[in-house]
Enzyme design. Structure first.
Site, PDB file in Angstrom:
ATOM      1  CG  ASP A 289      -1.847   1.217   1.431  1.00 16.95           C
ATOM      2  OD1 ASP A 289      -1.793   2.218   0.894  1.00 16.95           O
ATOM      3  OD2 ASP A 289      -2.773   0.263   1.401  1.00 16.95           O
ATOM      4  CB  ILE A 290       1.340   4.368  -2.134  1.00 21.64           C
ATOM      5  CG1 ILE A 290      -0.192   4.020  -2.569  1.00 21.64           C
ATOM      6  CG2 ILE A 290       2.218   3.694  -3.885  1.00 21.64           C
ATOM      7  CD1 ILE A 290      -0.163   5.123  -3.911  1.00 21.64           C
TER       8      ILE A 290
ATOM      9  CD  GLN B 147     -15.030  -0.826  -1.973  1.00 19.49           C
ATOM     10  OE1 GLN B 147     -16.004  -0.895  -1.636  1.00 19.49           O
ATOM     11  NE2 GLN B 147     -14.701  -1.339  -2.811  1.00 19.49           N
TER      12      GLN B 147
ATOM     13  CG  HIS C 144      -9.044  -2.977  -1.635  1.00 22.70           C
ATOM     14  ND1 HIS C 144      -9.618  -2.161  -2.739  1.00 22.70           N
ATOM     15  CD2 HIS C 144      -8.379  -2.038  -0.330  1.00 22.70           C
ATOM     16  CE1 HIS C 144     -10.188  -1.393  -2.084  1.00 22.70           C
ATOM     17  NE2 HIS C 144      -9.137  -0.796  -0.448  1.00 22.70           N
TER      18      HIS C 144
ATOM     19  CG  HIS D   7      -6.220  -2.571   4.116  1.00 21.76           C
ATOM     20  ND1 HIS D   7      -5.719  -1.443   3.890  1.00 21.76           N
ATOM     21  CD2 HIS D   7      -7.464  -2.258   3.062  1.00 21.76           C
ATOM     22  CE1 HIS D   7      -6.662  -0.466   2.597  1.00 21.76           C
ATOM     23  NE2 HIS D   7      -7.759  -0.563   2.424  1.00 21.76           N
TER      24      HIS D   7
END
Ligand code: AMP
Ligand code: ZN
Length: 141
Positions: free
Chosen positions: A31-32, A94, A100, A102
């Site tokens: 994750d960025i 979301q 996705h 996490h």
């Protein structure tokens, strides 16, 4: 593959990502905006919008990949625990509408961990809890 879907682009390789793992059905990448050291995302390669839409097969594949990666990440990073999180719907936080999961390693050391509980659990109204439970149980049949 959905045009203009960020995570379809990541799966296809047209959008850059830091890949962690992949198999026939899933792709995992960092994750960025990490909530903690090692925060990553696992997505199905086949597009589905969210938890309500994803097929049972893809959900199982993503969940099993998430567990496998979580086990390894906790050990490799020396984490103290891990949270698996899914957000379904804009009102449930979301922001990217390709399903996705996490995987968020957790640490006692807060320099490695920025995630906090979004609410303080306090006892609910017993009748309201029972009523909501009954509504869901009845709808389940
Ligand atoms: P959610 O709010 O549950 O939909 O989570 C979306 C997540 O995707 C957020 O944690 C973002 O930081 C992450 N994210 C958004 N764009 C990218 C990207 N290009 N590469 C990796 N992670 C991303
Ligand atoms: Zn997609």
């Amino acid at each position: 593959m959905i045009q203009d879907c960020l995570f379809c682009g990541i799966v296809a390789g047209t959008v850059p990502s830091v890949k962690v793992a992949e198999d026939d059905a899933t792709y995992a990448f960092m994750d960025i905006n990490p909530a903690s050291e090692g925060h990553l995302l696992v997505v199905p390669k086949r597009h589905s919008t969210d938890l309500l839409e994803i097929s049972a097969d893809d959900l199982a594949a993503v969940t099993l990949a998430g567990q496998r990666i979580a086990k390894v990440a906790v050990r490799a990073l020396g984490a103290d625990g891990v949270n698996l999180l899914n957000c379904c719907g804009a009102d449930a936080w979301q922001t990217v509408f390709h399903f996705h999961l996490h995987v968020i390693p957790r640490y006692v050391d807060k320099e490695r961990d920025r995630l906090g509980m979004p609410w303080v659990p306090t006892p609910g109204d017993r009748e309201a809890i029972a009523a909501a439970g009954a509504t869901i149980a009845e709808a389940l049949g």
